[in-house]
Structures are given as C-alpha cells and as structure tokens.
Write a protein that holds these residues in place. Structure first.
Motif, PDB file in Angstrom:
ATOM      1  N   SER A 218      10.833  66.469  -3.328  1.00 10.98           N
ATOM      2  CA  SER A 218      12.101  67.171  -3.172  1.00 10.98           C
ATOM      3  C   SER A 218      12.216  66.938  -1.225  1.00 10.98           C
ATOM      4  O   SER A 218      11.081  66.455  -0.930  1.00 10.98           O
ATOM      5  CB  SER A 218      12.247  68.439  -2.890  1.00 10.98           C
ATOM      6  OG  SER A 218      11.468  69.052  -1.850  1.00 10.98           O
ATOM      7  N   ARG A 230      11.615  68.065  -8.051  1.00 14.03           N
ATOM      8  CA  ARG A 230      11.051  67.602  -9.329  1.00 14.03           C
ATOM      9  C   ARG A 230      10.021  67.066  -9.357  1.00 14.03           C
ATOM     10  O   ARG A 230       9.024  66.867  -8.946  1.00 14.03           O
ATOM     11  CB  ARG A 230      12.244  66.276  -9.695  1.00 14.03           C
ATOM     12  CG  ARG A 230      13.287  66.170  -9.652  1.00 14.03           C
ATOM     13  CD  ARG A 230      14.647  66.143 -10.763  1.00 14.03           C
ATOM     14  NE  ARG A 230      13.996  64.388 -10.438  1.00 14.03           N
ATOM     15  CZ  ARG A 230      14.916  63.744 -11.583  1.00 14.03           C
ATOM     16  NH1 ARG A 230      14.916  64.124 -12.756  1.00 14.03           N
ATOM     17  NH2 ARG A 230      13.817  62.273 -11.743  1.00 14.03           N
ATOM     18  N   GLU A 248      10.699  57.944  -6.912  1.00 19.74           N
ATOM     19  CA  GLU A 248      10.818  59.386  -7.202  1.00 19.74           C
ATOM     20  C   GLU A 248      11.780  59.732  -5.598  1.00 19.74           C
ATOM     21  O   GLU A 248      13.185  59.871  -5.802  1.00 19.74           O
ATOM     22  CB  GLU A 248      10.659  60.810  -7.238  1.00 19.74           C
ATOM     23  CG  GLU A 248      10.429  61.710  -8.011  1.00 19.74           C
ATOM     24  CD  GLU A 248      12.280  62.435  -9.029  1.00 19.74           C
ATOM     25  OE1 GLU A 248      11.556  61.376  -9.774  1.00 19.74           O
ATOM     26  OE2 GLU A 248      12.503  63.226  -8.982  1.00 19.74           O
ATOM     27  N   GLN A 252      16.019  60.891  -5.935  1.00 17.83           N
ATOM     28  CA  GLN A 252      16.623  61.868  -5.009  1.00 17.83           C
ATOM     29  C   GLN A 252      17.486  61.370  -4.028  1.00 17.83           C
ATOM     30  O   GLN A 252      19.060  61.919  -4.383  1.00 17.83           O
ATOM     31  CB  GLN A 252      15.792  62.766  -4.764  1.00 17.83           C
ATOM     32  CG  GLN A 252      15.045  63.610  -6.180  1.00 17.83           C
ATOM     33  CD  GLN A 252      13.743  64.229  -5.663  1.00 17.83           C
ATOM     34  OE1 GLN A 252      13.871  64.806  -5.114  1.00 17.83           O
ATOM     35  NE2 GLN A 252      13.065  64.762  -6.317  1.00 17.83           N
ATOM     36  N   GLU A 255      21.072  60.261  -5.560  1.00 18.76           N
ATOM     37  CA  GLU A 255      21.725  61.014  -5.984  1.00 18.76           C
ATOM     38  C   GLU A 255      22.826  62.039  -5.184  1.00 18.76           C
ATOM     39  O   GLU A 255      23.597  62.525  -5.137  1.00 18.76           O
ATOM     40  CB  GLU A 255      20.818  62.081  -7.196  1.00 18.76           C
ATOM     41  CG  GLU A 255      20.096  61.349  -8.375  1.00 18.76           C
ATOM     42  CD  GLU A 255      21.323  61.524  -9.381  1.00 18.76           C
ATOM     43  OE1 GLU A 255      21.644  60.124 -10.321  1.00 18.76           O
ATOM     44  OE2 GLU A 255      21.566  62.147  -9.563  1.00 18.76           O
ATOM     45  N   ILE A 262      20.194  68.144  -7.313  1.00 20.71           N
ATOM     46  CA  ILE A 262      19.161  67.609  -7.575  1.00 20.71           C
ATOM     47  C   ILE A 262      18.977  68.952  -8.610  1.00 20.71           C
ATOM     48  O   ILE A 262      18.569  70.063  -8.113  1.00 20.71           O
ATOM     49  CB  ILE A 262      17.205  67.690  -6.852  1.00 20.71           C
ATOM     50  CG1 ILE A 262      18.344  66.619  -6.033  1.00 20.71           C
ATOM     51  CG2 ILE A 262      16.877  67.456  -7.721  1.00 20.71           C
ATOM     52  CD1 ILE A 262      18.063  65.163  -7.208  1.00 20.71           C
TER      53      ILE A 262
END
Ligand code: ADP
Ligand code: MG
Length: 495
Positions: A218, A230, A248, A252, A255, A262
């Motif tokens: 995260s 995630r 990842e 994130q 996003e 998330i």
C-alpha cells in the motif's frame, strides 16, 4: 481488536520510509515455506516433487469419507526450529482450524490451517540493506496444508486436477507491514529464504514452489493512516518480486494521483507484461467461516521437546557472523556476506584452516570470487578454485612471492583452468616478485642516477616526487619488485 487496527497500532512511532513521488510505501509479507518432510502433513503419502498426477494422493488427501487426519511430527518440529531461529514464542498449545472455501483442487471443501492460535508467535528477521540494519517483525507463523493443482490442458480443451500437492505441509510466515521499499522487501525475502534453508526446514526451491511469497503493498502520504493494500500472490523469484512490487507501487500512486481510490484486492504478476492485474476482490476472514477442526486435538508442545530441538540447531548465520567479527576481526558487513549460505561459510572456514589470513580470505571471497560466481550464475560449491588453493595463493602474497596484482593473474589462471599448481603458474608467467635485494638495489641506483630532478623535489618536501621514483623502480623491475621493499630502500638511500 480487528487485524487492520492492530497493524495500524504496530506502526506507531516507526520512522517514515523513503518517499516515492511524495508517498510512503508500506509492505507486509506472507510467505509459504514448504516444509521438507518426506510425507504429508496429515497423511503418509509422499511429498516428492514431479510425480505423475495423482500417484501421491492417499485417501486422506482425496478427502474420502471416513478418513481422519494424523499430524506429522516432523512438520511440527520444523515449525519449532523456525520459531527458535527467529526468537519467536512457541505456543505450548495451538489449534488447527478449518478454512472453508470452494475450489476444485480442494476436495474437502476446507483447508486445515491455524487461525486464532498459531504455533509460532512474534519474533523478527534482521538483515542489512546496504550497510543499514533492518528488522522486520513477524506477526506469526502457522502450520497448514497445501491444496491440489488444476491443470488446464488447452490442447484437449479440458482441465484436470492433480492432488499430489494436496496435504503438503506449509508454514505460512506473516510479517507486520514493516517494510518501506521494494529493496527492503526483497532483502527480507532473501534473508528469510536463507534462514529456512540454513536450518533445513525447507529446500528453498522457488521454481518448484517450495518458497512462495505474497507481497501486501500500500502507499500513503507520510503521517497518514495505512492505505488500502493489494496483495500480489505467489511471487516465486526474487527478480519477479522486485518487478511486481515496483510496478504495483507506481500503479497505486498513479490511481491516487488520478483521484481514484484503491480497492483491496488480490492480484497476480504477469512476467510477460511486467504488470499486476486483479484476480479477485479480497475475501474477509468472515467469508472463510473458520472454526476449530474437530478431527484434530490441539497441538501440544512440551518445553522438553523445544529444548531437544534447540540442542540440534545449527549455529545461525547471524551468530556465525558475530563470531567471525570476534574471532577474525571482520567487519559486520563482510561477516554477513560470508554467511550468505552454509557452503560459503564453509569455504571461508576451510581457507582459514588452510592458513589464509582471515581478512584477506574474506576480501577475496566477497570480492573477486563473488564477482565471478555472480557473472557465471553459479554458487560457491561449483567454484573452480578450491578453498585450499585460495589459501595457498594468499600465503604466497604474505610470503612476498607475488604481489597482489600478480596474484590476481594467478587466480584467473586457476579459475579458467589454465593451470592448477600455483607455483607452476607463477613460474610460467614470470610473476615472481623480486626477492634478491642486491638486484633491486641496482635498479634503485640506476633510477636515482637518472632522476636527479625528482630527488631535488623530494628533498624540497614534495611527496609526489617520491611516488614518482617508486613508480620508476616498479616499472624498471617490470612490476616484480615488492613495493614495500622499494619504499624502504628509496627512503634509506635518500636519507
Ligand atoms: P490475509 O490473510 O487476509 O491477507 P493477514 O492478516 O493474514 O491477512 O495478513 C495481512 C498481511 O498484510 C500482513 O503481512 C500485513 O503485514 C500486511 N498488511 C496489513 N495491512 C497492510 C497495509 N495497509 N499495507 C501493506 N501491507 C499490509
Ligand atoms: Mg493474505
């Protein structure tokens, strides 16, 4: 206290990690280490890898009605070993629970695991990231059984189920979300891998799935509550682990920067695309309807059993590194490098036993040898130069027979198989350091006679001029003079 709140609480007061585009990265690991028992955790079927499908599945593994699980003592003993290695509390009484879910490779309809009371509680893994010491705390490690495997036979348009893996003993090792970068996460995984193989509870074969990591990732603004995680499933190589977590993190942040939230999810990393993609939204513990397994009594571990296991434990890498520091005066960093594997430490021990100065042996092993092993992607057990040969070479340097530079050439000849006898190589290549002080003195005199300017400058206080003279002598001796001897002779002659 719910899990999310306790994870949050455990992070209070921890320093902020390095920022990526203004975000702090938070990572926690769940690792499945397959325990190296010959038979399964609740049945007597073999755990050997690579057999014909369904030839190693007993009635228990097939979940035939009327069968009952029987705990494998070897699996418990391995859990105790891990607990001892990581300074954990080993629960005197732990409980097996049923984790219920439906999937074709799980014929019982539930997985036997441990939930509320796991066998190993707390403890930590410490390692170096560069020269910074990191400590990642463990929440727990629990025993559980593996599921079977679905095989998708595209060429016949069918899927099959292989239950050979069903019931294979696993230890799931769960950390606090203590890691703050991809590099730290990979270093943690490497250290844990080192420990489980070192104490012999897992063969560590990542291609065969014996050591699989799930990385929970995260991001958050510094000081903010933990972000939504995630979970990247089943990372089975350190390279993919690094790529997956890096991707990842960037995803994130992208996003969040675009104003999207998330969603908690389980994701898979695809090495082909280098991307992670959502597999399913995340189940909550409630979805699994955990309850104690009525077929298995609580697992009781008496203190005497723990002591018996402790007595059989090998010296751990950390303790060994500290001992190298004490006994041989090695730096913490060097000692840590040498204790990357039992084989590497053995190589160092052998070299020292064969008369190598420990500090020099350490330098060669962590420098020249590590570089070559890396380049050829082999481990120390396949190094073409033996520890005894390395020791002999180091002794030749100490005796003044060869210089450091010449020793490198000898080493290269040993490594590439050009020769195997050190003295013969030195002879053949004309690498012998000049030991005849009369001959050296002649060279020094010649050089001094031809370089009056340097002599004057040296006497006027210029150190550079002295170095120039040393250089001249070394050159005139074709590199065979002993630099220390040259220094001493020049100093004496210049007064
Ligand atoms: P589950 O089995 O549902 O994934 P667990 O509680 O067993 O849940 O494990 C959660 C894992 O996720 C732990 O390794 C923990 O460190 C990690 N984790 C928890 N919260 C966060 C977070 N906000 N960011 C990153 N990792 C987290
Ligand atoms: Mg998980």
């Amino acid at each position: 206290m719910s899990a999310a709140i306790s994870f949050e609480k455990a992070q209070e007061g921890r320093p902020t990690g390095p920022l990526v585009q203004g975000y702090e990265v938070i990572i926690g690991f769940e690792t499945h280490a397959q325990l190296s028992t010959a038979s399964k955790i609740f049945s007597r079927a073999s755990t050997a890898f690579g057999a014909e499908p369904n030839t190693q599945a007993s009635a228990v593994d097939l979940a035939l009605p009327g069968t009952l699980p029987v705990m494998n003592k070897g699996a418990v003993e391995r859990a105790i070993k891990l607990g001892l290695a990581l300074g954990s509390h080993i629960a005197p009484r732990s409980v097996f629970a049923r984790k219920n879910y439906f999937y074709p490779d799980l014929p019982k309809g539930y997985q036997i695991s441990q939930y509320e009371i796991p066998v190993v509680q707390g403890g930590c893994v410490s390692f170096f990231l560069g020269d910074e010491k990191k400590t990642v705390r463990l929440v727990r490690a629990h025993l559980e059984e593996d599921a079977g495997k679905s095989l998708h036979e595209d060429f016949v348009g069918q899927s099959g189920i292989d239950l050979n893996r069903a019931g294979t003993p696993l230890l799931e090792i769960v950390t606090e979300p203590d890691m703050r970068s991809t590099a730290e996460a990979v270093a943690y995984a490497r250290e844990l891998h080192k420990i489980v193989t070192w104490i012999g509870i897992c063969d560590g074969n990542m291609q065969e799935g014996s050591f699989r990591c799930d990385a929970n990732v995260s991001v958050r603004r510094p000081g903010a509550p933990l972000g939504t995680r995630r979970e990247i499933k089943n990372l089975n190589s350190f390279k993919f682990m690094q790529q997956a977590i890096d991707y990842e993190i960037r995803w994130q942040i992208g996003e969040l920067e675009d104003g999207r939230a998330i969603q908690q999810a389980t994701v898979l990393f695809d090495p082909e695309t280098g991307k992670t993609r959502a597999m399913r939204t995340k189940e909550d513990a409630a979805d699994y309807r955990y309850f104690p397994d009525p077929d298995l009594p609580p697992l009781a571990i008496a203190p005497e059993w723990i002591e018996r296991v402790r007595a059989g434990m090998p010296e751990l890498p950390r303790a060994m590194a500290e001992r190298y520091g004490r006994e041989h005066g090695l730096s913490d960093y060097d000692a840590t490098q040498l204790t990357q594997s039992p084989a590497l430490a053995r190589y160092f021990d052998e070299a020292v036993r064969a008369g190598a100065a420990p500090k020099l042996a350490s330098n060669w092993i962590t420098g020249e040898i590590a570089r070559r092993l890396n380049l050829q992607d082999i481990d120390i057990t396949r190094a073409p130069v033996t520890a005894a040969q390395l020791a002999a070479l180091i002794r030749r340097i100490g005796e003044g027979v060869v210089s450091n530079n010449a020793a490198r050439q000898v080493f290269d000849a040993l490594w590439t198989g050009e020769g195997s006898d050190i003295d013969a190589i030195i002879e053949a290549k004309g690498l012998k350091q000049m030991s005849d002080s009369g001959a050296l003195e002649k060279i020094v005199d010649t050089v001094l006679a031809a370089n009056q300017k340097n002599i004057d400058e040296y006497r006027a206080g210029k150190d550079k001029a002295f170095n120039a003279l040393v250089g001249q002598v070394m050159k005139a001796s074709q590199g065979k003079a002993n630099p220390a001897q040259v220094n001493a002779l020049l100093k004496a002659k210049l007064g």
